[in-house]
Design a protein around this motif. Sequence first.
Motif, PDB file in Angstrom:
ATOM      1  N   THR B 242     -71.415  49.960  -4.348  1.00  0.00           N
ATOM      2  CA  THR B 242     -71.625  51.368  -4.696  1.00  0.00           C
ATOM      3  C   THR B 242     -70.539  51.898  -5.624  1.00  0.00           C
ATOM      4  O   THR B 242     -70.479  53.098  -5.865  1.00  0.00           O
ATOM      5  N   THR B 243     -69.682  50.993  -6.119  1.00  0.00           N
ATOM      6  CA  THR B 243     -68.748  51.406  -7.171  1.00  0.00           C
ATOM      7  C   THR B 243     -68.970  50.572  -8.436  1.00  0.00           C
ATOM      8  O   THR B 243     -68.188  50.646  -9.367  1.00  0.00           O
ATOM      9  N   ASN B 395     -74.727  55.147   0.933  1.00  0.00           N
ATOM     10  CA  ASN B 395     -73.493  55.289   1.695  1.00  0.00           C
ATOM     11  C   ASN B 395     -73.734  55.651   3.145  1.00  0.00           C
ATOM     12  O   ASN B 395     -72.809  55.981   3.870  1.00  0.00           O
ATOM     13  N   LYS B 397     -75.042  58.299   4.347  1.00  0.00           N
ATOM     14  CA  LYS B 397     -74.871  59.711   4.704  1.00  0.00           C
ATOM     15  C   LYS B 397     -76.207  60.415   4.884  1.00  0.00           C
ATOM     16  O   LYS B 397     -76.263  61.562   5.291  1.00  0.00           O
TER      17      LYS B 397
ATOM     18  N   GLN C  98     -70.069  71.741  -1.652  1.00  0.00           N
ATOM     19  CA  GLN C  98     -69.450  70.456  -1.327  1.00  0.00           C
ATOM     20  C   GLN C  98     -68.135  70.303  -2.101  1.00  0.00           C
ATOM     21  O   GLN C  98     -67.121  69.880  -1.546  1.00  0.00           O
ATOM     22  N   LEU C 176     -63.431  53.793  -2.340  1.00  0.00           N
ATOM     23  CA  LEU C 176     -63.919  54.806  -3.280  1.00  0.00           C
ATOM     24  C   LEU C 176     -65.437  54.841  -3.343  1.00  0.00           C
ATOM     25  O   LEU C 176     -66.021  55.652  -4.041  1.00  0.00           O
ATOM     26  N   ALA C 177     -66.104  53.939  -2.591  1.00  0.00           N
ATOM     27  CA  ALA C 177     -67.552  53.835  -2.710  1.00  0.00           C
ATOM     28  C   ALA C 177     -68.231  55.086  -2.186  1.00  0.00           C
ATOM     29  O   ALA C 177     -69.260  55.501  -2.686  1.00  0.00           O
ATOM     30  N   ASP C 178     -67.647  55.686  -1.168  1.00  0.00           N
ATOM     31  CA  ASP C 178     -68.329  56.790  -0.520  1.00  0.00           C
ATOM     32  C   ASP C 178     -67.460  58.043  -0.608  1.00  0.00           C
ATOM     33  O   ASP C 178     -66.327  58.038  -0.176  1.00  0.00           O
ATOM     34  N   PRO C 179     -67.983  59.104  -1.223  1.00  0.00           N
ATOM     35  CA  PRO C 179     -67.177  60.304  -1.459  1.00  0.00           C
ATOM     36  C   PRO C 179     -66.434  60.821  -0.228  1.00  0.00           C
ATOM     37  O   PRO C 179     -65.360  61.375  -0.343  1.00  0.00           O
ATOM     38  N   SER C 180     -67.002  60.607   0.994  1.00  0.00           N
ATOM     39  CA  SER C 180     -66.322  61.172   2.160  1.00  0.00           C
ATOM     40  C   SER C 180     -65.081  60.359   2.540  1.00  0.00           C
ATOM     41  O   SER C 180     -64.118  60.922   3.062  1.00  0.00           O
TER      42      SER C 180
END
Lengths: 283, 419, 316
Positions: B242-243, B395, B397, C98, C176-180
């Motif tokens: 995911t990056t 991710n 979420k 957000q 860094l893959a997931d913003p949270s």
Amino acid sequence: MNLKRTNPSLFYLQRTLFYVLVIVIAAYLLFPFFWAVLTSFRRATDLFLPPLQFIGAPTTIDNYIQVFGNPSFRRGLLYSLIVAVGAVAVSLLFGSFAAYALGRFRFRGKQFIMYVILAVSVFPQIAVLGGLFTLITRFGLFDNPLGLMVSYLIFTIPFTVWVLTSFVRDIPGELEEAALVDGASPLQTLFRVLFPVMMPALVTTGLLAFINAWNEYLFALTFMSTNRTVPVVIANYSGASQYDQPWGPIMAASIVVTIPLITLVLIFQRNIVSGLTAGAVKG
Amino acid sequence: MKKAIALFSLTAAIAASSQAGAVQVTLACGTVGQELQLCKDGAARWAKKTGNTVKIFESPNLTNDRLGLYQQQLAAKSDAIDVYQLDIIWPGLLAQHFVDLKGKVPAAEVNAHFKGIIDADTVDGKLVALPWFTDAGLLYYRTDLLKKYGYNAAPKTWTELATMAKKIQDGEKKANSTFTGFVWQGKNYEGLTCDALEWLVSFGGGTIVDNTGKITVNNPNAAKAIDTAASWVKSISPAGVTTYGEEEARGIFQSGNAAFMRNWPYAWALGQSPDSKVKGKIGVAPLPSGGNGNAATLGGWNLGVSMYSKNQAAAIDLVRYLTGAEEQKIRAVEAAYNPTRPALYKDQAVLKANPFFGSLLDVFTSAVARPSGPTKLKYNQVSQAFSGAVSDVLNGKSTGTAAVKKLETDLARIKGRGW
Amino acid sequence: MTVNAPAKPPTAPPAPKQKRVRGIEGARAWQAFWLLLPTLIAIALVAGFPLYRTIFFSVQEANLTTPGQATYVGLQNFWFTTAEGIGLGFLQDPQWWQAVRNTLTFTVVSVFLETVFGMIVALVVNSAFRGRAFLRTAMLVPWAIPTVVSAQMWAYMYNDSFGLIGQGVLGGQALLADPSSAIWALIAVDVWKTTSFMALLILAGLQSLPGDMYEAADMDGASKWTQFWRLTLPLLRPALLVALVFRSLDALRVFDIMYVMLGANDAASTSMTGYARQQLIDNQLLGVGSAVSVAIFIIIMAIVVAYVTAFRVKFD
């Protein structure tokens, strides 16, 4: 320090712990930079190695050769220098005039002007981005170092005025009185009497403003396109004909950009500490 | 001083003697090594032929950054770049800044390109750019590893791909701990929009916004498609997928650390280059199906001439030269850039260099366009919303169903009073 | 907040010297005015006028490429609901909130950690020991490194396939893959870069503290710990507050760390400035982007005004 006599073992324990803390702090502050330097001297194929082998891997200067062979990076260095030096020079000139007026003269509206300068110094840059963009494009200064330089005045001028004013206030008044009695104009007084005294302050302020301008990203990203300054070049660096992320060259470019700053900071470290605190602590 | 004057008059004389007056044209090229090199070479050939000079402007690597940069340039009416490389999704966005090539280029020459791409390059009857090369998403796989684990063909469905990738990954991990099954573009940017559109269409989930501008993304097939992709993360794909953009995925595949990869055709030639660890072990197939046939997102780049160029005639000539058959052939042979002229797909030299061009011709001709046509100036926001929603599911979420529902609301907001 | 010329001094002709005090005062005021003029013009040009333009565009529907064709829409860029019940204003965009949440988290956590770490570093450097000069110098290194460079450095360390942290410590996790989880990774970068700045400010405060108080405290047998809580902290409060406010304002404006490490799209949901820039530049929405910019401006100015009035900052 009577602990040493009363309870030596506790004393030595304390001292050991203290030194451990010192080492931890030093490692924390310096290690990422050290790692970047190390990476800049490694071949692309060795980047996958586990840390210990990575440290022992063969050293190469190819990354640096590649970076200096990259025309957009070379141009970036030049533009960064032009823009930062230009903005600092203008700010120091204007700022010292203003600081002289604010530090030495009494007039109505002074308080208001101080408030305005403080307000501008904490301005969020984004607040003027749209307005500046339309202005810069209208005057045909888009992608022109001059446009970027002028836009940098938004943070270099308030900063220099602010710090220099507090320096001017600390200069004893007797110095100019003699000049004023001789009938010298304010400008003559400023250039002949105050400037020599203010030199250390000017160097410090100039250096700090230079660092800010050299590192600026948002305006540089928005107002330039072909004539990129260094931070943007580094952020978008990709020169890979190899099949990997060019982390080596990125790190080499980063080191090249950072070394001059670190050198300057180390040379003038005493002034910097006083300059940083003059503006803020007395506020 | 005298010397300088003499020199000046000499250059002036040279400039005056060449028929059109030699001019300097600035051409925006990419920055990835080979793309840049080919771009430079092509420009140099044209310069030699015409006596003009070409200045190369290196654009940023990521499509998003590139678009932002070009928009800033064009907004400022800057003449710094004469010839721009336009992504297939930009004509609607930037049409007003470009010279109409209809009438400036003979109709026969225009019609020699794929009709679908010419359509995508035409905005309200204005031909904004000429096709330079086309792109479509492909599945790359390791022929040697498939054989080693007892498979004799590329996977036909996503389920098959997951099974094969899992088996190969488990086997290879014993010797190589960094080995992974499947790499693709999972970073939240335009590339993810491309990948995810392929999942959607192959599951029968539509194209986010249909040709009439209706928002169609809130449907069970679309949700299922995104959920399926999310199930790959941390199982057959690394957490870091995911990056990844195109180059990160290619780096892993090409260093021999992945069994499958989704990427554009450009990766073929690089994968077959002498310094590649997987040279001679790469197979290319259409992307798997999710029950609704296989789908590939239409990509590709086109060349357009800026309205603000001071040398439009020379710039148009450069565009015609670079999009010409001869130049497209060179690029196809040297770097697997897909020609936009059907005639070149029957060319022996092109087929010899890229065996899969012939068998995958219908992948290229039937590639799915992103909804940049119907969403016009707002495509960028649509794509951001879409890739953001997909990114949330990847991710963990959000779930596919919740994400497409929220996306529908977001898109309605973006659509506002109309596209 | 536009910049006006300073209050007009009395327009008396420059009187000959020592005639009347008022005359001298007037002349001095004029001289001050001329000295200030270049600065005031520059500020008006790069701050006042662009800010006015931004405010002007915030109530217009306008495209960045054609700012001349703006149409007045009132507050619709901020808040507007269509007949179908669709909210078009940016205040109705979940992504904006957000970005606000993330920026606030970033600010509060990173400023808190910087202050704590900065205090520790400052106290250590303030005591006498061998190697003190070296540590003082080492402190300046992270501060001197350009933000973009430190972002790239850390991005490399976070990389899941060959980063020291991503691969070496976490064994192939992509922070860094997931913003949270990314927000914590970003905070780590910011804390590393600015702890030393905080330490510098606190150190300056420490060095201006009177030494005799501590001697008296030593006499009374107060422990170092008690001395810190009872003496050092209260005395440092003014300096600390200034440092805190300035750092918070800086952190609220954060942009480059997010943009470099996460890319434009994720930066738009992790940083207020990132969101504003995406609307303004990437999406060419001059109206909406300006409206967002005005909102950020108001937030920051409110904090400044609150601070100035609460502590009655005086400049004379």
